[in-house]
Design an enzyme around this catalytic site. Structure first.
Site, PDB file in Angstrom:
ATOM      1  N   ARG A 183       0.898  -1.157   0.000  1.00  9.16           N
ATOM      2  CA  ARG A 183       0.000   0.000   0.000  1.00  9.16           C
ATOM      3  C   ARG A 183       0.933   1.202   0.000  1.00  9.16           C
ATOM      4  NH1 ARG A 183      -5.196  -2.364  -0.423  1.00  9.16           N
ATOM      5  NH2 ARG A 183      -5.298  -4.110   0.999  1.00  9.16           N
ATOM      6  N   ASP A 203      -9.151  -2.138  -7.358  1.00 11.26           N
ATOM      7  CA  ASP A 203      -9.656  -0.800  -7.603  1.00 11.26           C
ATOM      8  C   ASP A 203      -8.619   0.310  -7.439  1.00 11.26           C
ATOM      9  OD1 ASP A 203     -12.201  -0.102  -8.265  1.00 11.26           O
ATOM     10  OD2 ASP A 203     -12.603   0.761  -6.282  1.00 11.26           O
ATOM     11  N   THR A 219      -8.109  -9.325  -7.632  1.00  9.22           N
ATOM     12  CA  THR A 219      -8.693  -9.099  -6.302  1.00  9.22           C
ATOM     13  C   THR A 219      -9.713 -10.192  -6.033  1.00  9.22           C
ATOM     14  OG1 THR A 219     -10.184  -7.680  -5.018  1.00  9.22           O
ATOM     15  CG2 THR A 219     -10.287  -7.430  -7.386  1.00  9.22           C
ATOM     16  N   ASP A 242     -12.350  -9.617  -4.399  1.00  5.09           N
ATOM     17  CA  ASP A 242     -13.627  -8.938  -4.129  1.00  5.09           C
ATOM     18  C   ASP A 242     -14.596  -8.940  -5.309  1.00  5.09           C
ATOM     19  OD1 ASP A 242     -12.636  -8.346  -1.621  1.00  5.09           O
ATOM     20  OD2 ASP A 242     -11.898  -6.367  -2.200  1.00  5.09           O
ATOM     21  N   ASP A 270     -14.916  -6.755  -7.598  1.00  9.16           N
ATOM     22  CA  ASP A 270     -15.561  -5.432  -7.613  1.00  9.16           C
ATOM     23  C   ASP A 270     -14.984  -4.509  -8.678  1.00  9.16           C
ATOM     24  OD1 ASP A 270     -13.056  -5.134  -6.479  1.00  9.16           O
ATOM     25  OD2 ASP A 270     -13.714  -3.851  -4.838  1.00  9.16           O
TER      26      ASP A 270
HETATM   27  P1  ADP Z   1      -6.371  -2.434  -4.309  1.00 10.34           P
HETATM   28  O1  ADP Z   1      -5.611  -2.267  -5.590  1.00 10.34           O
HETATM   29  O2  ADP Z   1      -6.394  -3.848  -3.846  1.00 10.34           O
HETATM   30  O3  ADP Z   1      -7.733  -1.789  -4.377  1.00 10.34           O
HETATM   31  P2  ADP Z   1      -5.417  -0.137  -2.743  1.00 10.34           P
HETATM   32  O4  ADP Z   1      -6.715   0.564  -2.733  1.00 10.34           O
HETATM   33  O5  ADP Z   1      -4.613  -0.123  -1.497  1.00 10.34           O
HETATM   34  O6  ADP Z   1      -5.563  -1.683  -3.155  1.00 10.34           O
HETATM   35  O7  ADP Z   1      -4.536   0.489  -3.915  1.00 10.34           O
HETATM   36  C1  ADP Z   1      -3.247   0.010  -4.180  1.00 10.34           C
HETATM   37  C2  ADP Z   1      -2.311   1.135  -4.424  1.00 10.34           C
HETATM   38  O8  ADP Z   1      -2.690   1.855  -5.608  1.00 10.34           O
HETATM   39  C3  ADP Z   1      -2.235   2.195  -3.354  1.00 10.34           C
HETATM   40  O9  ADP Z   1      -1.463   1.824  -2.250  1.00 10.34           O
HETATM   41  C4  ADP Z   1      -1.623   3.358  -4.130  1.00 10.34           C
HETATM   42  O10 ADP Z   1      -0.231   3.164  -4.266  1.00 10.34           O
HETATM   43  C5  ADP Z   1      -2.262   3.214  -5.508  1.00 10.34           C
HETATM   44  N1  ADP Z   1      -3.423   4.118  -5.637  1.00 10.34           N
HETATM   45  C6  ADP Z   1      -4.645   4.003  -5.058  1.00 10.34           C
HETATM   46  N2  ADP Z   1      -5.448   5.032  -5.380  1.00 10.34           N
HETATM   47  C7  ADP Z   1      -4.723   5.853  -6.172  1.00 10.34           C
HETATM   48  C8  ADP Z   1      -4.980   7.105  -6.863  1.00 10.34           C
HETATM   49  N3  ADP Z   1      -6.162   7.733  -6.753  1.00 10.34           N
HETATM   50  N4  ADP Z   1      -4.001   7.626  -7.595  1.00 10.34           N
HETATM   51  C9  ADP Z   1      -2.797   7.025  -7.711  1.00 10.34           C
HETATM   52  N5  ADP Z   1      -2.486   5.855  -7.101  1.00 10.34           N
HETATM   53  C10 ADP Z   1      -3.429   5.266  -6.349  1.00 10.34           C
END
Ligand code: ADP
Length: 319
Positions: A72, A103, A125, A127, A129
């Site tokens: 993250r 996402d 993922t 999920d 989603d």
């Molecule tokens: P997932 O991909 O499982 O949904 P996260 O929501 O933690 O997991 O997103 C993974 C990573 O993607 C984040 O830690 C960040 O580095 C990057 N990220 C998330 N949202 C944004 C955004 N709006 N702009 C740029 N990078 C993002």
């Protein structure tokens, strides 16, 4: 395109390794050099990038988690951080990037695309989603894990005349819960798309107790309510022992099932095909068993995954 990168990001899911392997081997097969970026966007920023060979991805198709690591890294939302990441990619002459994640990871890929750097998103993922795909890589493996847990809970809750609440992952998406409720024969299915009517649930459970049925499984998506507090209320109202089991990260681990290995392999290879054809800024999905791709910005901003009402209704009909 001569050199491409691949990374896994966000919450891990079973089948990410199979997807990495497919990107690497399909890429090499097309005459490309493929680079692995470690720990998602963090590794992109810290320039933790290494060339991968066919051999580097040996013996991983069957393994859960991700050998590339994930992280993250909220700082990736900052433009200056992303600019550094793009600089690192350009310095290594890497022309495009395959991002495997959920996402949030797609938001990162979208942001890079908007800066003019081509990315392809693969939905990794549990999920389910992600817009633009019927299924995500890892969903069916997680579903099997949840079913195994429900089967075990059923044994003990039947013996002890107990109500079991099973808290299932999915964030704002009830897909995993609905499928687990049907496959696990749960009596009740509570998902974010339909919300929780506590009074109604308790009334139905009481009616069930009145008919002499003394155990029940309640499948509940995380974040809808506090599972332990709900268990206490149900116990107080029905007089039956009620316990919540929060499955947690168990759901994200384990060897990918056949479906997820195939899905990941197909999607990984398809991502390479798209890049070779000069496509960037796309996200890959599967629809009616056909691989499809969408504009990643459009997918994030405008597309919606419809909730599967029929499947939800089936979970009630068969309960
Ligand atoms: P997932 O991909 O499982 O949904 P996260 O929501 O933690 O997991 O997103 C993974 C990573 O993607 C984040 O830690 C960040 O580095 C990057 N990220 C998330 N949202 C944004 C955004 N709006 N702009 C740029 N990078 C993002």
């Amino acid at each position: 395109v001569k050199k491409i990168g691949v990374l896994t990001s966000g919450g891990d899911s079973p089948g990410m390794n199979a997807a990495v392997r497919a990107v690497v081997r399909a890429g090499i097969d097309q005459g490309l050099q493929v680079y692995g970026v470690y720990d998602g966007y963090l590794g992109l920023y810290e320039n933790h990038i290494e060339e991968l060979t066919r051999r580097s991805v040996s013996n991983i198709i069957n393994r859960g988690g991700t050998v590339l690591g994930s992280a993250r890294f909220p700082q990736f939302k900052e433009l200056s951080v992303r600019e550094k990441a793009v600089e690192n990619l350009k310095a290594a002459n890497i022309d495009a990037l395959v991002v495997i994640g959920g996402d949030g990871s797609y938001m990162g890929a979208k942001a890079l695309t908007e800066m003019g750097y081509p990315c392809i998103g693969l939905p990794g993922t549990i999920d389910n989603d992600i817009n633009g795909t019927d299924y995500t890589i890892g969903f069916f493996t997680a579903l099997n894990t949840v079913l195994e847990a429900i089967d075990r809970l059923r044994d003990t809750s039947t013996s002890h005349h107990r109500i079991s609440i099973v808290e299932i992952m999915g964030r704002h998406c009830g897909d995993l819960t609905v499928s687990a409720a049907i496959g696990g024969g749960a009596e009740f299915c509570i998902v974010p798309e339909r919300g929780l009517d506590e009074a109604d649930l308790i009334a139905k459970l009481k009616a069930q107790v009145g008919r002499g049925k003394k155990h029940a499984i309640v499948a509940l998506t995380e974040k809808v309510t506090d599972a332990n507090a709900l268990a206490q209320k149900i116990e107080a109202e029905t007089g039956l022992e009620t316990r919540a089991t929060i499955l947690g990260h168990i759901q994200r681990g384990g060897n990918p099932t056949a479906f997820d290995r195939l899905l990941a392999s197909r999607m990984g290879s398809y991502a390479v095909d798209l890049l070779v054809q000069g496509e960037g800024g796309r996200c890959v999905g599967i629809h009616n068993d056909q691989l499809v791709h969408h504009d990643i910005i459009d997918a994030m901003e405008n597309m919606r995954r419809p909730f599967n009402d029929k499947l939800f209704d089936l979970s009630i009909k068969l309960a």
